[in-house]
Design a protein around this motif. Structure first.
Motif, mmCIF file in Angstrom:
data_model
loop_
_atom_site.group_PDB
_atom_site.id
_atom_site.type_symbol
_atom_site.label_atom_id
_atom_site.label_comp_id
_atom_site.label_asym_id
_atom_site.label_seq_id
_atom_site.Cartn_x
_atom_site.Cartn_y
_atom_site.Cartn_z
ATOM 1 N N PRO A 51 -31.910 8.622 11.036
ATOM 2 C CA PRO A 51 -32.110 7.836 9.807
ATOM 3 C C PRO A 51 -32.696 6.455 10.098
ATOM 4 N N LEU B 168 -33.414 2.972 7.858
ATOM 5 C CA LEU B 168 -33.249 2.265 6.581
ATOM 6 C C LEU B 168 -34.432 1.329 6.354
ATOM 7 N N GLU C 136 -35.875 -1.596 3.822
ATOM 8 C CA GLU C 136 -35.527 -2.540 2.757
ATOM 9 C C GLU C 136 -36.691 -3.508 2.539
ATOM 10 N N ARG D 45 -34.753 -0.003 -1.449
ATOM 11 C CA ARG D 45 -33.838 0.346 -0.367
ATOM 12 C C ARG D 45 -33.806 1.868 -0.253
ATOM 13 N N GLU D 46 -34.429 2.403 0.796
ATOM 14 C CA GLU D 46 -34.506 3.849 0.970
ATOM 15 C C GLU D 46 -34.278 4.212 2.430
ATOM 16 N N VAL D 47 -33.876 5.464 2.641
ATOM 17 C CA VAL D 47 -33.636 5.968 3.985
ATOM 18 C C VAL D 47 -34.601 7.110 4.273
ATOM 19 N N LYS E 71 -36.174 9.743 7.679
ATOM 20 C CA LYS E 71 -35.755 10.289 8.969
ATOM 21 C C LYS E 71 -36.961 10.531 9.868
#
Length: 286
Positions: A173, A175, A177, A183-185, A187
């Motif tokens: 993951p 992150l 910002e 704000r998203e994750v 991979k």
């Protein structure tokens, strides 16, 4: 003509829908102040103009020194941090181009690092070697940096590489910002790469607030800029490692021009298609 008209309008609508209000997006969080848009450490270039050096302000991280890498070489040097800031000079005072700035905070069970890149206007080597270097145990670096006078831009995808002890990290993951409160994750893939889609999350301007004393508005077409930070966490060697990369991105190349372009395409299509709408006269009997 109808097809050309729809094409132009869809282009206009698509561009505007991408720059709409994201305040209700599931990946968004609200903050009471821009000063606290992230808890992640940041290395922020001072906005004050300086000659021959750049002052980097440290936020959310206590460190005694910063490490500087430059261009295509493995060579690095350290700079002392005083009053939460470091004075970064290009090596030799003449080598321009990108410089990588990194800082590390190490405790018994926590290793935290943060990095950014700055650009000096003098000619300098390409940053390929600098980016490929493993600069901390857990490391996230952009695969490429924008060329001179260009930027990470909204509407574009940029790849970043995540490594732990030199090995790419798969399915990890990341992150993402932004100061505009996205704000998203995401991979990483099997090669340790993560593709970050930079969002159209810039708020609409208050035009009345941007007018000068003469009543003229000069900021209407000015490209906006906002900060972003990427964060990765991993456990290794009985310690928690957290690494960050922060920089900035801007509005797209056609900011404030998308509607005009859409209408222009529509009108052009109408003009081109107009002759096709004229019905040929039927020949009369003699």
């Amino acid at each position: 003509m109808i097809s050309a008209l729809l094409t132009g309008l869809l282009m206009s609508f698509g561009a505007h829908s991408s720059t709409g209000d994201h305040s209700h997006h599931s990946g968004m969080v609200d903050h009471q102040s821009d000063n606290y848009w992230t808890a992640a450490p940041l290395l922020i270039p001072d906005k004050k103009r300086t000659r021959g050096f750049k002052r980097i302000i440290f936020k959310n991280l206590q460190a005694d020194e910063a490490t500087v890498h430059h261009g295509d070489a493995e060579e690095s040097w350290t700079v002392a941090v005083k009053d939460n800031a470091a004075k970064i000079e290009s090596r030799g005072g003449k080598q321009g181009g990108y410089h990588w700035i990194g800082a590390l905070s190490e405790k018994e069970d926590l290793v935290q690092s943060v990095a950014t890149a700055i650009y000096f206007p003098n000619p300098g080597p390409a940053p390929r070697g600098m980016l490929s270097l493993q600069k901390s145990a857990l490391d996230i670096s952009p695969v490429h940096l924008p060329r001179e006078h260009q930027h990470f831009r909204a509407g574009e995808n940029w790849d970043f590489l995540v490594r732990l002890n030199g090995k790419p990290l798969e399915n990890t993951p990341v992150l993402f910002e932004t100061k505009n409160r996205t704000r998203e994750v995401f991979k990483t893939d099997q090669d340790g790469l993560v593709s970050i889609p930079f969002p159209f999350d810039f708020p609409e301007e208050d035009q009345s607030a941007n007018q000068n004393a003469e009543g003229h508005n000069h900021s209407q077409a000015r490209r906006k800029k906002a900060s972003f930070v990427l964060t990765v966490e991993q456990y290794a060697d009985d310690r928690k490692h957290i690494t960050h990369f922060n920089y900035h991105y801007t509005t797209g190349a056609f900011y404030k021009k998308d509607l005009a372009l859409g209408i222009g395409f529509a009108l052009f299509g109408m003009i081109v298609a107009a002759p096709l709408l004229r019905k040929p006269k039927k020949g009369g009997k003699t």
